[in-house]
Structures are given as C-alpha cells and as structure tokens.
Design an enzyme around this catalytic site. Sequence first.
Site, PDB file in Angstrom:
ATOM      1  N   GLU A 140       0.823  -1.193   0.000  1.00 37.69           N
ATOM      2  CA  GLU A 140       0.000   0.000   0.000  1.00 37.69           C
ATOM      3  C   GLU A 140       0.868   1.258   0.000  1.00 37.69           C
ATOM      4  OE1 GLU A 140      -2.497  -0.265   3.439  1.00 37.69           O
ATOM      5  OE2 GLU A 140      -3.135  -2.314   2.971  1.00 37.69           O
ATOM      6  N   CYS A 153       3.192   8.462   1.542  1.00 34.23           N
ATOM      7  CA  CYS A 153       3.656   7.448   2.489  1.00 34.23           C
ATOM      8  C   CYS A 153       3.908   6.175   1.698  1.00 34.23           C
ATOM      9  CB  CYS A 153       2.590   7.222   3.565  1.00 34.23           C
ATOM     10  SG  CYS A 153       3.041   5.979   4.792  1.00 34.23           S
ATOM     11  N   CYS A 164       4.643  -5.712  15.935  1.00 31.06           N
ATOM     12  CA  CYS A 164       3.989  -4.821  16.904  1.00 31.06           C
ATOM     13  C   CYS A 164       2.512  -5.196  16.995  1.00 31.06           C
ATOM     14  CB  CYS A 164       4.153  -3.366  16.487  1.00 31.06           C
ATOM     15  SG  CYS A 164       5.890  -2.869  16.343  1.00 31.06           S
ATOM     16  N   CYS A 167      -0.478  -3.275  15.202  1.00 34.70           N
ATOM     17  CA  CYS A 167      -0.284  -2.934  13.788  1.00 34.70           C
ATOM     18  C   CYS A 167      -0.767  -4.073  12.901  1.00 34.70           C
ATOM     19  CB  CYS A 167       1.195  -2.660  13.531  1.00 34.70           C
ATOM     20  SG  CYS A 167       1.600  -2.393  11.803  1.00 34.70           S
ATOM     21  N   GLY A 215       6.066  -2.245   6.395  1.00 33.31           N
ATOM     22  CA  GLY A 215       7.440  -2.683   6.555  1.00 33.31           C
ATOM     23  C   GLY A 215       8.283  -1.797   7.449  1.00 33.31           C
ATOM     24  N   GLU A 216       9.400  -2.345   7.891  1.00 32.86           N
ATOM     25  CA  GLU A 216      10.424  -1.635   8.652  1.00 32.86           C
ATOM     26  C   GLU A 216      11.544  -1.282   7.676  1.00 32.86           C
ATOM     27  OE1 GLU A 216      13.186   0.074  10.542  1.00 32.86           O
ATOM     28  OE2 GLU A 216      11.438  -0.382  11.798  1.00 32.86           O
ATOM     29  N   SER A 249      11.216   6.180   8.928  1.00 28.23           N
ATOM     30  CA  SER A 249      10.705   5.763  10.231  1.00 28.23           C
ATOM     31  C   SER A 249      11.269   4.404  10.612  1.00 28.23           C
ATOM     32  CB  SER A 249       9.175   5.704  10.186  1.00 28.23           C
ATOM     33  OG  SER A 249       8.646   5.250  11.406  1.00 28.23           O
ATOM     34  N   SER A 272       9.603   5.357  16.046  1.00 29.26           N
ATOM     35  CA  SER A 272       8.302   4.896  16.543  1.00 29.26           C
ATOM     36  C   SER A 272       8.487   4.395  17.963  1.00 29.26           C
ATOM     37  CB  SER A 272       7.752   3.791  15.632  1.00 29.26           C
ATOM     38  OG  SER A 272       7.471   4.296  14.347  1.00 29.26           O
ATOM     39  N   LEU A 273       8.363   5.287  18.920  1.00 21.67           N
ATOM     40  CA  LEU A 273       8.680   4.962  20.308  1.00 21.67           C
ATOM     41  C   LEU A 273       7.484   4.350  21.035  1.00 21.67           C
ATOM     42  CD1 LEU A 273      11.037   5.222  22.369  1.00 21.67           C
ATOM     43  CD2 LEU A 273       9.904   7.298  23.182  1.00 21.67           C
ATOM     44  N   HIS A 274       6.417   5.111  21.161  1.00 25.84           N
ATOM     45  CA  HIS A 274       5.124   4.651  21.693  1.00 25.84           C
ATOM     46  C   HIS A 274       5.109   4.300  23.179  1.00 25.84           C
ATOM     47  CE1 HIS A 274       4.058   4.805  17.550  1.00 25.84           C
ATOM     48  NE2 HIS A 274       4.675   3.698  17.218  1.00 25.84           N
ATOM     49  N   ASN A 351      -6.422   5.235  15.339  1.00 27.11           N
ATOM     50  CA  ASN A 351      -7.750   5.019  14.762  1.00 27.11           C
ATOM     51  C   ASN A 351      -8.545   4.101  15.670  1.00 27.11           C
ATOM     52  OD1 ASN A 351      -7.343   6.574  12.477  1.00 27.11           O
ATOM     53  ND2 ASN A 351      -6.595   4.883  11.242  1.00 27.11           N
ATOM     54  N   CYS A 394      -1.755   1.268   7.757  1.00 26.17           N
ATOM     55  CA  CYS A 394      -1.114   0.401   6.773  1.00 26.17           C
ATOM     56  C   CYS A 394      -1.417  -1.062   7.048  1.00 26.17           C
ATOM     57  CB  CYS A 394       0.399   0.635   6.773  1.00 26.17           C
ATOM     58  SG  CYS A 394       0.833   2.208   6.046  1.00 26.17           S
TER      59      CYS A 394
END
Length: 409
Positions: A140, A153, A164, A167, A215-216, A249, A272-274, A351, A394
């Site tokens: 995507e 993006c 994660c 996700c 993806g990473e 990212s 991407s800490l979170h 979301n 995503c």
Amino acid sequence: MADSRPVSIAAPRRRGRQVLPTDQPPEGATSPDAKPRLSFAVPVAKGKAPRHLADLDLAGRKQALKEAGLPAFRADQLSRHYFTHFTRNPADMTDLPASQRTALCDELLPDLLSQVRALKADQGKTIKYLWELFDGVRVESVLMRYKDRTTLCVSSEAGCGMACPFCATGQMGLTRNLSTAEIIEQVRQAAAASRDGELAGGPARLSNIVFMGMGEPMVNYKNLIPALHRLTQSAPEGFGISARNITVSTVGLVPLIKKLATEGMPVTLAVSLHAPDDELRDDLIPVNSRWKVGQLLDAAHEYFEATGRRVSIEYALIEDMNDHAWRAQLLADELNKRGHGWAHVNPIPLNPTPGSIWTCSRPQVQQEFVNTLRRAGITTTVRDTRGSDIDGACGQLAAEVLQQERRLS
C-alpha cells in the site's frame, strides 16, 4: 572496569488504569493464543523483480543498454522521461527514435506495479492505493494533500517482521523486501497523480516522502539507501526531492540508525517509540527486547548530532495503555537529559477499533499528555491523521481486499 550493559528505563509506580498489550491477542490475530513473533529474517523471494533503471545509477543504466545492443547515451533521455515527466510510456518519448522507443522501455522500464484499488478520503485530499507486484504480493501507499505540501507514504516491504501487536501489517509477518525500483515506482505513480490533479484542489507537486508504509525500512537497508539516492539526486539520476522533505521511520534498529547517520543524506529520522519505559515497550514494540529505550534514544540523539536534523518521536496514543501524564513526563525527562531542541514529539491519535484495547485516547487525556510535554519544553505537534474512513492504517486495506477475495472464491 565500567559496566557497559544497557540501563533499563523503568516505569514509575503505576497510577490510574493500566491496559497492557498482552490483555488481548494482537490486532488481526486469527487465534486467541496468538503471540507477536519478532523476526529479522527476510524470506527467500519467489523470483526477482524485473531490473529497472531505478535500481541502477546512471552509469549502470548506460552499461545495461550497451549490453543490450542499444545506444548507451539514451539512458540519459530515458531517465529524464521517468524522473521528470513521470512516464514509462514509449509514445510519450518523442525525442527518442521511434524505432528504439519500445526496446529501450522494455529493457529499463518494465511494469512493476499494478493498481488493485484506489480509495479516496478526506474530501478527496487523501488517496490510498493497493498495488500488486510481479509475484502477486500486495503493498500500500497513501498520497495526502495538505495546505503547504503533498506527501506520499511509501511501503518498503511486503508485510513486516517487527510484530507490533497494534499494527495490522505487523501481524502479516514479512513476505519480502521491496526492490529499490518497487519503492521508487510508488513515488513516480504518486508524482504523476499529483501533477494530473487526482487529489482535490487541482494539480500539485509531490514534495514530501515518508517511509511509514508497510514494513520496517531499516530491515531493507540495502534497497533503502539507493532509493534515498534516487529520491534526492537531480535528474537524470533521480527526482531531486530535498533530503529535508524525506522521513525514514524505524521502530528502533539501533545499529542501522547509527549507520544511516554516516550516509551523508540528512533525511529526517522518525522513531516509533510509543512508550518511554522498557516495562511497557517490551510488549508493545517487540524489538525493544533487543535494544532498550535508552539505547534507542542515545542513537537518535547521535543521529541529530551527526546530521543536524531534528528527530521525530512518534507516539501512538492508546487509551489507558501509554497515554498517562506520568509517561509524558518520563518521556520529556528522557529527551531533556540528552539535550534540548533535538527532538520533536508527534502524538498520534490511534484510529478507534471498536471492542478492542487498541483504541484512541479520550480528548482530555490526549490534551493533558500534550500539555505535560510542552510544559517540559518539548516541541509537540499532534499528528493530523488521514484516511480513517478507508482503513487508513497500513495493512488494513490489503487485509480487507484479501478477505473479500476469499469470500468470493
């Protein structure tokens, strides 16, 4: 001898309700006992993406044409059509001999992406694309128009191995890395769509790229770096997009953050800490079992020092899980003890997922989180989320289409 082991950042004594990532199976899991399964291994691809000029530097493109018995100097013209006019259609290339156009395009401009679906949201200011690649794999990309910029993006992998639990892509597992050209072709398609006025508001120029899709990116480092070169170098080498308008990212692959800092491309690093404490982040972001919060923030600060580019700290606010004011204070303390002005925090309203622990923070809780950071001197901007009405996160669109196809089969 000093102890060089990483120091774990612990959470203070909990106050208020605490929801944990382990309180329910990962998002999109198919069994109640499913667990996140972190993997750095890249599966063996079923075949190889067709060679494309975006996989090669200009010298490589000339050599490829020479080996195919075609004039090497045509690589310059072919590249300009692709990177400047955003076309791979031989009929558009009137400055090339009619007898050579098709052969040149067949050699270096193969078809890499087929559009499966394009969904519009936000009054036409957002378009989410689902693409099918040569081997049937789907990825995507999301094109978004703002007042001052147009941003794409992009995906760097099909699926993701970082697992994660909140996700959708993370629960797919990693299918394969995308080639450099498969990444760049998402950009070419978006640049053409922007120019042709497919977004609300009329024609626009694609100005910003964020590697925040499927993806990473750091796992696909060998194709990420050439993609960054194609994005930043001027035609005929690439698109000529400013490195300052490109964001990469990562969930926190510390050695590769340090390596990216040496590449000489001052792109923005987004972490991407979170969660600011290892106690929560170990379960929320499984890679934290390898590199702890302190190590990650140290590497991010080193990136800032090496490049002069302020680091973005991405923080998805999840109700009663990571949105506590004391966690905002802990985050501020961790950032400030490494210096001031080097990081910018982006809280991201998640979301909402009805009936799930993965849902957005209450407005007053979100505001207190933001206020706590700002009182501590941390520049903080709440992310303008896009596409919530079209499965904006995503992996959601790919999963939905796959389910629909299975029902019809």
